[in-house]
Design a protein around this motif. Sequence first.
Motif, PDB file in Angstrom:
ATOM      1  N   PHE A 179       0.837  -1.199   0.000  1.00  0.00           N
ATOM      2  CA  PHE A 179       0.000   0.000   0.000  1.00  0.00           C
ATOM      3  C   PHE A 179       0.879   1.260   0.000  1.00  0.00           C
ATOM      4  N   GLY A 180       0.580   2.183  -0.882  1.00  0.00           N
ATOM      5  CA  GLY A 180       1.323   3.445  -0.920  1.00  0.00           C
ATOM      6  C   GLY A 180       2.602   3.387  -1.734  1.00  0.00           C
ATOM      7  N   VAL A 181       2.953   2.205  -2.261  1.00  0.00           N
ATOM      8  CA  VAL A 181       4.186   2.064  -3.043  1.00  0.00           C
ATOM      9  C   VAL A 181       3.859   2.058  -4.533  1.00  0.00           C
ATOM     10  N   THR A 182       4.513   2.942  -5.285  1.00  0.00           N
ATOM     11  CA  THR A 182       4.243   3.084  -6.715  1.00  0.00           C
ATOM     12  C   THR A 182       5.455   2.604  -7.527  1.00  0.00           C
ATOM     13  N   SER A 183       5.303   2.640  -8.844  1.00  0.00           N
ATOM     14  CA  SER A 183       6.415   2.235  -9.698  1.00  0.00           C
ATOM     15  C   SER A 183       7.598   3.201  -9.553  1.00  0.00           C
ATOM     16  N   LYS A 184       7.334   4.445  -9.190  1.00  0.00           N
ATOM     17  CA  LYS A 184       8.431   5.399  -8.947  1.00  0.00           C
ATOM     18  C   LYS A 184       9.258   4.966  -7.747  1.00  0.00           C
ATOM     19  N   ASP A 185       8.558   4.514  -6.693  1.00  0.00           N
ATOM     20  CA  ASP A 185       9.269   4.030  -5.504  1.00  0.00           C
ATOM     21  C   ASP A 185      10.102   2.806  -5.847  1.00  0.00           C
ATOM     22  N   LEU A 186       9.524   1.970  -6.697  1.00  0.00           N
ATOM     23  CA  LEU A 186      10.221   0.745  -7.093  1.00  0.00           C
ATOM     24  C   LEU A 186      11.536   1.067  -7.806  1.00  0.00           C
ATOM     25  N   ILE A 187      11.492   1.980  -8.765  1.00  0.00           N
ATOM     26  CA  ILE A 187      12.725   2.279  -9.508  1.00  0.00           C
ATOM     27  C   ILE A 187      13.709   3.054  -8.627  1.00  0.00           C
ATOM     28  N   LEU A 188      13.216   3.943  -7.763  1.00  0.00           N
ATOM     29  CA  LEU A 188      14.141   4.640  -6.848  1.00  0.00           C
ATOM     30  C   LEU A 188      14.810   3.630  -5.919  1.00  0.00           C
ATOM     31  N   TYR A 189      14.042   2.651  -5.471  1.00  0.00           N
ATOM     32  CA  TYR A 189      14.600   1.611  -4.593  1.00  0.00           C
ATOM     33  C   TYR A 189      15.695   0.833  -5.330  1.00  0.00           C
ATOM     34  N   ILE A 190      15.415   0.460  -6.581  1.00  0.00           N
ATOM     35  CA  ILE A 190      16.398  -0.288  -7.378  1.00  0.00           C
ATOM     36  C   ILE A 190      17.685   0.523  -7.552  1.00  0.00           C
ATOM     37  N   ILE A 191      17.548   1.818  -7.862  1.00  0.00           N
ATOM     38  CA  ILE A 191      18.737   2.665  -8.052  1.00  0.00           C
ATOM     39  C   ILE A 191      19.529   2.749  -6.743  1.00  0.00           C
ATOM     40  N   GLY A 192      18.806   2.828  -5.618  1.00  0.00           N
ATOM     41  CA  GLY A 192      19.457   2.826  -4.308  1.00  0.00           C
ATOM     42  C   GLY A 192      20.243   1.541  -4.072  1.00  0.00           C
ATOM     43  N   GLN A 193      19.710   0.429  -4.588  1.00  0.00           N
ATOM     44  CA  GLN A 193      20.359  -0.871  -4.401  1.00  0.00           C
ATOM     45  C   GLN A 193      21.604  -1.026  -5.274  1.00  0.00           C
ATOM     46  N   ILE A 194      21.477  -0.710  -6.577  1.00  0.00           N
ATOM     47  CA  ILE A 194      22.603  -1.006  -7.477  1.00  0.00           C
ATOM     48  C   ILE A 194      23.512   0.202  -7.732  1.00  0.00           C
ATOM     49  N   GLY A 195      23.041   1.407  -7.371  1.00  0.00           N
ATOM     50  CA  GLY A 195      23.863   2.609  -7.546  1.00  0.00           C
ATOM     51  C   GLY A 195      23.765   3.173  -8.953  1.00  0.00           C
ATOM     52  N   THR A 196      24.208   4.418  -9.105  1.00  0.00           N
ATOM     53  CA  THR A 196      24.049   5.094 -10.395  1.00  0.00           C
ATOM     54  C   THR A 196      24.992   4.543 -11.464  1.00  0.00           C
ATOM     55  N   ALA A 197      25.993   3.756 -11.066  1.00  0.00           N
ATOM     56  CA  ALA A 197      26.858   3.134 -12.069  1.00  0.00           C
ATOM     57  C   ALA A 197      26.545   1.639 -12.196  1.00  0.00           C
ATOM     58  N   GLY A 198      25.578   1.166 -11.414  1.00  0.00           N
ATOM     59  CA  GLY A 198      25.298  -0.278 -11.349  1.00  0.00           C
ATOM     60  C   GLY A 198      24.916  -0.898 -12.681  1.00  0.00           C
ATOM     61  N   GLY A 199      24.283  -0.110 -13.531  1.00  0.00           N
ATOM     62  CA  GLY A 199      23.816  -0.645 -14.813  1.00  0.00           C
ATOM     63  C   GLY A 199      24.728  -0.296 -15.987  1.00  0.00           C
ATOM     64  N   ASN A 200      25.879   0.363 -15.710  1.00  0.00           N
ATOM     65  CA  ASN A 200      26.777   0.752 -16.820  1.00  0.00           C
ATOM     66  C   ASN A 200      27.084  -0.452 -17.713  1.00  0.00           C
ATOM     67  N   GLY A 201      26.969  -0.262 -19.003  1.00  0.00           N
ATOM     68  CA  GLY A 201      27.286  -1.332 -19.953  1.00  0.00           C
ATOM     69  C   GLY A 201      26.183  -2.361 -20.119  1.00  0.00           C
ATOM     70  N   HIS A 202      25.081  -2.193 -19.385  1.00  0.00           N
ATOM     71  CA  HIS A 202      24.004  -3.183 -19.432  1.00  0.00           C
ATOM     72  C   HIS A 202      22.711  -2.592 -19.987  1.00  0.00           C
ATOM     73  N   VAL A 203      21.864  -3.512 -20.465  1.00  0.00           N
ATOM     74  CA  VAL A 203      20.448  -3.206 -20.646  1.00  0.00           C
ATOM     75  C   VAL A 203      19.731  -3.954 -19.525  1.00  0.00           C
ATOM     76  N   ILE A 204      18.880  -3.238 -18.794  1.00  0.00           N
ATOM     77  CA  ILE A 204      18.175  -3.889 -17.679  1.00  0.00           C
ATOM     78  C   ILE A 204      16.803  -4.361 -18.150  1.00  0.00           C
ATOM     79  N   GLU A 205      16.533  -5.658 -17.997  1.00  0.00           N
ATOM     80  CA  GLU A 205      15.172  -6.145 -18.239  1.00  0.00           C
ATOM     81  C   GLU A 205      14.480  -6.286 -16.888  1.00  0.00           C
ATOM     82  N   TYR A 206      13.349  -5.596 -16.732  1.00  0.00           N
ATOM     83  CA  TYR A 206      12.577  -5.672 -15.495  1.00  0.00           C
ATOM     84  C   TYR A 206      11.523  -6.765 -15.663  1.00  0.00           C
ATOM     85  N   ALA A 207      11.433  -7.621 -14.665  1.00  0.00           N
ATOM     86  CA  ALA A 207      10.483  -8.737 -14.761  1.00  0.00           C
ATOM     87  C   ALA A 207       9.926  -9.015 -13.372  1.00  0.00           C
ATOM     88  N   GLY A 208       9.172 -10.091 -13.252  1.00  0.00           N
ATOM     89  CA  GLY A 208       8.627 -10.483 -11.952  1.00  0.00           C
ATOM     90  C   GLY A 208       7.150 -10.171 -11.829  1.00  0.00           C
TER      91      GLY A 208
END
Lengths: 469, 202
Positions: A179-208
């Motif tokens: 409740f209260g969690v949106t897709s914006k929160d989800l992507i901000l959470y992911i960026i917090g987890q992997i960092g702003t360089a975490g995806g360098n050189g990659h294409v990220i496929e979101y699934a689940g």
Amino acid sequence: MSNNGPKTLFDKIWSDHLVGQRDDGTSLLYIDRHLVHEVTSPQAFEGLKLSNRKVRRPEATFATADHNVPTINRENISDEQSRIQVETLAKNTKEHNIEYFELTDRRQGIVHIIGPEQGITQPGMTMVCGDSHTSTHGAFGALAFGIGTSEVEHVLATQTIVQKPAKNMRIAVNGKLPFGVTSKDLILYIIGQIGTAGGNGHVIEYAGTSLKPLSMESRMTICNMSIEAGARAGLIAPDQITFDYIKGRPYAPSKDHWEKAIDYWSSLPSDQDAFYDNELIINSDEIDPMVTWGTSPEDVVAVSGFVPDPSSGKTENKQKSIQRSLDYMGLKSGTKITDIKLDKIFIGSCTNGRIEDLRNVASIVKDKKISSHISGMIVPGSGLVKKQAEEEGLSKIFIDAGFEWRDAGCSMCLGMNPDQLKPGERCASTSNRNFEGRQGRGGRTHLMSPELAAASAIKGNISDIRDFI
Amino acid sequence: MDKFNTLKGIAAPLPIVNIDTDMIIPKQFLKTIKRTGLGVSLFYEMRYDNDGKLIKDFVLNTSPYDQSKILVAGDNFGCGSSREHAPWSLKDFGIKCVLSTSFADIFYNNCFQNGILPIVVTPEQLDQLMTAASNQTEFHIDLPEQTIKAGNHSFNFEIEEFRKERLLQGLDDIGITLGYQDKISNYEDEKQNQKPWLFKDK
């Protein structure tokens, strides 16, 4: 990438667009659609002219002005340089016979809003634009990424781009979003987890399973901020929700081709056992409504949390960077996030300027007033979003609550037009970047969802939507 | 495009991580329709105060770093916006080579389009190079040999063969690709049959 084994969505789109490949993997990739705006294209068109080159497929190219256009009184752009840029785009597109959604056209808006809105964006396509948030279109299962101006010129002249294949990263989010969690929160959470360089050189496929019920609007918010995790592109496999969104839009496949297109699109999702260079699995229970406290999108914390202490940084560099951010943001470590007082609210941008975002904001601010010390601005992502919001009565709700209701454009997301923060002003923003000076020199940006921004506008402080409803 | 072969000079240390392209060249300078003239605005908000006066202790405002051709910077250099104005402003200032532990993808590509060499080094090498830069040691970058020398330090670096060739020869990508026009046309003909909805114009 194997040729015969199971393939990812990215592998499939990549191999279907290969025009040629060198031994070292450097590839010539065909580009299906090219979006052009006023800020990163003038030098590209000038380059074509100087070399006496033509646009190879004008019909595969679409243009609009969005970055520096005023969102009020825009009949005459008073800033001379901005006006020249917009006029230059009009002239260039006319000269090269490119479709241009001009300022007086309802279809004008932020490139990444109008591509999907017009049905230009479709699964399995390659798309580029001289703008890093081109990753937005990946929500449709299109390989879409930002490019520089030299590459814009290259695509205009050849309809191709020189690239090396990216690595595959899969991020699966499972479970119902709390409740209260949106897709914006989800992507901000992911960026917090992997960092702003975490995806360098990659294409990220979101699934689940968390993503399956999400609307196209919500999915676009996720892919939009892939670039903030360092990935040039984000991808979500196309499904019935995708097909239903596209059907009937002006540039969608015609009736004659619709079934054939659906067959092709249905073949795109990643094969079982496809190889990913990196995988991350997230349980949706972990995610809270998120807010940024610092000057990088990775500086995120749950809205119920506290401003961090520099000593929490794992390396000396990170500790220095936290201190630098705190100094810029004028924040003390240990402060409760919901005690942070705001001056401005900005709701809009290619991240959160779609009709669903505005509906969600309206449901929160209806029959309420924004706090007396707050000035709030709502900028629809396109002329058509604006029209729809007005027809649905949303704009009246916003105006009654005390918000300014503007015309479409990028606006205060990057402050190239007059919509800017003053030094020291603190803003809750639904946009994508909280960099130093991004929204105006000395301006302090807290990124969050439209729901949180709306609740914060009413309270005057950063607010937890879960306490609000 | 300018060729790149070898480069000698002192390097400016910028030990900040995640230097984004908004920091390299803020938005107000993106209103130009030219590629040139941006060097004076490079790192604008770090270089100038609110009145537009030079901030004396910022590294690129101090001698001899105001003449630097090389920059040594913290991790994830060039993240954020795709603006090619970032390498344009570096180039216009005189920077021809940037050393860091990693670069954002779009910025990395944009450098090569402008004859700028971005070099990825290890964290240990970066520490040593940062110290060497602070001590005003002369750097020697050799692209054909793929080496960096600074005082007692000497490292090899990696670069993709195709990118190296283009920098060495100063080749224009578009010119090369236009040599494959027939292949592009053949591709379009084939896809028009497979995916006709993508080719309303053909």
